[in-house]
Scaffold this motif. Structure first.
Motif, short mmCIF file in Angstrom:
data_model
loop_
_atom_site.label_atom_id
_atom_site.label_comp_id
_atom_site.label_asym_id
_atom_site.label_seq_id
_atom_site.Cartn_x
_atom_site.Cartn_y
_atom_site.Cartn_z
N ALA A 151 0.86 -1.20 0.00
CA ALA A 151 0.00 0.00 0.00
C ALA A 151 0.89 1.24 0.00
O ALA A 151 1.84 1.35 0.79
CB ALA A 151 -0.91 -0.01 1.22
N MET A 152 0.59 2.16 -0.89
CA MET A 152 1.41 3.38 -0.99
C MET A 152 0.50 4.58 -1.23
O MET A 152 -0.54 4.46 -1.88
CB MET A 152 2.44 3.26 -2.12
CG MET A 152 1.84 2.94 -3.47
SD MET A 152 3.13 2.71 -4.75
CE MET A 152 2.10 2.39 -6.19
N VAL A 153 0.89 5.70 -0.69
CA VAL A 153 0.13 6.94 -0.93
C VAL A 153 0.64 7.53 -2.23
O VAL A 153 1.84 7.81 -2.36
CB VAL A 153 0.33 7.94 0.23
CG1 VAL A 153 -0.36 9.26 -0.10
CG2 VAL A 153 -0.19 7.36 1.53
N ILE A 154 -0.25 7.69 -3.18
CA ILE A 154 0.11 8.32 -4.45
C ILE A 154 -0.40 9.76 -4.41
O ILE A 154 -1.60 10.00 -4.23
CB ILE A 154 -0.54 7.56 -5.63
CG1 ILE A 154 0.14 6.22 -5.83
CG2 ILE A 154 -0.49 8.40 -6.92
CD1 ILE A 154 1.53 6.28 -6.47
N SER A 155 0.50 10.68 -4.56
CA SER A 155 0.13 12.09 -4.56
C SER A 155 0.24 12.62 -5.98
O SER A 155 1.22 12.37 -6.68
CB SER A 155 1.06 12.89 -3.64
OG SER A 155 0.98 12.36 -2.34
N THR A 156 -0.80 13.34 -6.36
CA THR A 156 -0.85 13.96 -7.69
C THR A 156 -1.18 15.43 -7.46
O THR A 156 -1.43 15.86 -6.33
CB THR A 156 -1.92 13.30 -8.57
OG1 THR A 156 -3.17 13.32 -7.88
CG2 THR A 156 -1.56 11.87 -8.92
N ALA A 157 -1.20 16.21 -8.54
CA ALA A 157 -1.57 17.62 -8.39
C ALA A 157 -2.20 18.10 -9.69
O ALA A 157 -1.95 17.54 -10.77
CB ALA A 157 -0.32 18.45 -8.09
N THR A 158 -3.02 19.11 -9.56
CA THR A 158 -3.60 19.73 -10.74
C THR A 158 -2.53 20.53 -11.47
O THR A 158 -1.41 20.70 -10.95
CB THR A 158 -4.73 20.70 -10.34
OG1 THR A 158 -4.12 21.74 -9.56
CG2 THR A 158 -5.82 20.02 -9.54
N LYS A 159 -2.88 21.08 -12.62
CA LYS A 159 -1.85 21.86 -13.33
C LYS A 159 -1.52 23.13 -12.57
O LYS A 159 -0.44 23.68 -12.73
CB LYS A 159 -2.27 22.16 -14.77
CG LYS A 159 -3.49 23.00 -14.98
CD LYS A 159 -3.66 23.26 -16.49
CE LYS A 159 -4.87 24.10 -16.82
NZ LYS A 159 -6.16 23.57 -16.31
N GLU A 160 -2.42 23.57 -11.68
CA GLU A 160 -2.11 24.74 -10.83
C GLU A 160 -1.28 24.34 -9.61
O GLU A 160 -0.93 25.19 -8.79
CB GLU A 160 -3.39 25.42 -10.33
CG GLU A 160 -4.25 26.09 -11.40
CD GLU A 160 -5.19 25.11 -12.09
OE1 GLU A 160 -5.49 24.06 -11.49
OE2 GLU A 160 -5.60 25.39 -13.22
N GLY A 161 -1.03 23.04 -9.46
CA GLY A 161 -0.21 22.60 -8.34
C GLY A 161 -0.99 22.29 -7.07
O GLY A 161 -0.39 22.11 -6.01
N LYS A 162 -2.33 22.19 -7.18
CA LYS A 162 -3.11 21.81 -5.98
C LYS A 162 -3.01 20.30 -5.79
O LYS A 162 -3.40 19.54 -6.68
CB LYS A 162 -4.58 22.20 -6.18
CG LYS A 162 -4.84 23.67 -6.08
CD LYS A 162 -6.33 23.93 -6.08
CE LYS A 162 -6.62 25.39 -6.20
NZ LYS A 162 -7.97 25.65 -6.72
#
Ligand SMILES: Cc1cc2nc3c(=O)[nH]c(=O)nc-3n(C[C@H](O)[C@H](O)[C@H](O)COP(=O)(O)O)c2cc1C
Length: 212
Positions: free
Chosen positions: A47-58
């Protein structure tokens, strides 16, 4: 309500991580720590936390299961139209974080993300149980639904259409995170934790120690 949990002061003393313990390949190192977590019977070690972001960096983050690991990267499977899927269209970079409390270890991995081949997604989808196939095909992941019953009805409609296994729907498949950096973190007493990193360079992987 008790706020006792806010006062937690664990002392991490199980192990250390020094430079001599680093394997040449960070992928081998990740495999080694995954093996250790498996040997210690950690529940869901992948299990891993995957962090993504919008193009604005949110940013946004969620747990997924790593389903593949080789020298190309880490693979996970999801709905391409989910929130993470939409963010990865806008901004194809992500990070993965593992945390195994029992081992007092954290791993952070960062890099660009790409879809795995259709053949790879087909092959993985075919290994899933029919009920998981039905749910992942039917569920509009990350969308608002009227009720649990509505979600169950959507899944049942797919199950009625395909009583057994079904082909992979186009909107569901794998992503591969292609690491450009790794950090291996081992908890130590007195907050002097060990942090060793691998950075990808033209000459291979460069390792360094970070302050804790
Ligand atoms: C232990 C665990 C494993 C999970 N594994 C997956 C997975 O492999 N794929 C997936 O799409 N969601 C998985 N989920 C659900 C995700 O955390 C998340 O709810 C879902 O992917 C929707 O995220 P999004 O709206 O940010 O796209 C898992 C959740 C937990 C707690």
């Amino acid at each position: 309500m008790s706020d006792a949990f806010l006062g937690s002061r664990l002392i991490y003393a199980r192990a250390g991580l020094d430079e001599s313990m680093l394997l040449e390949s960070p992928f081998d190192m990740l495999r080694k720590w995954l093996d250790d977590a498996t040997d210690e019977s950690v529940k869901e070690p992948t299990a891993m936390v995957i962090s993504t972001a919008t193009k604005e960096g949110k940013p946004s983050a969620r747990v997924v299961l790593m389903r593949g690991l080789d020298e190309r990267g880490l693979t996970f499977y999801t709905n391409y139209e989910s929130r993470k899927g939409q963010e990865l269209v806008e901004n194809p970079w992500a990070s993965a974080t593992f945390w195994w409390a029992l081992l007092e270890r954290q791993i952070r991995i960062e890099g660009p993300v790409e879809r795995v081949s259709k053949e790879e997604s087909d092959a993985y989808f075919a290994t899933r149980r029919p009920d998981s196939q039905h749910a992942s095909a039917a569920s509009p992941q990350s969308q608002v639904v009227a009720s649990r019953e509505a979600l169950v009805a959507l899944t049942q409609a797919v199950a009625d259409q395909y009583p057994d296994a079904m082909p992979r729907p186009e909107h569901w498949g794998g992503y591969r995170l292609i690491p450009t950096g790794f950090e291996f973190w081992q908890g130590r007493p007195a907050r002097l934790h060990d942090r060793l990193i691998y950075e990808k360079t033209e000459d291979g992987w460069k390792t360094s120690r970070l302050a804790s």
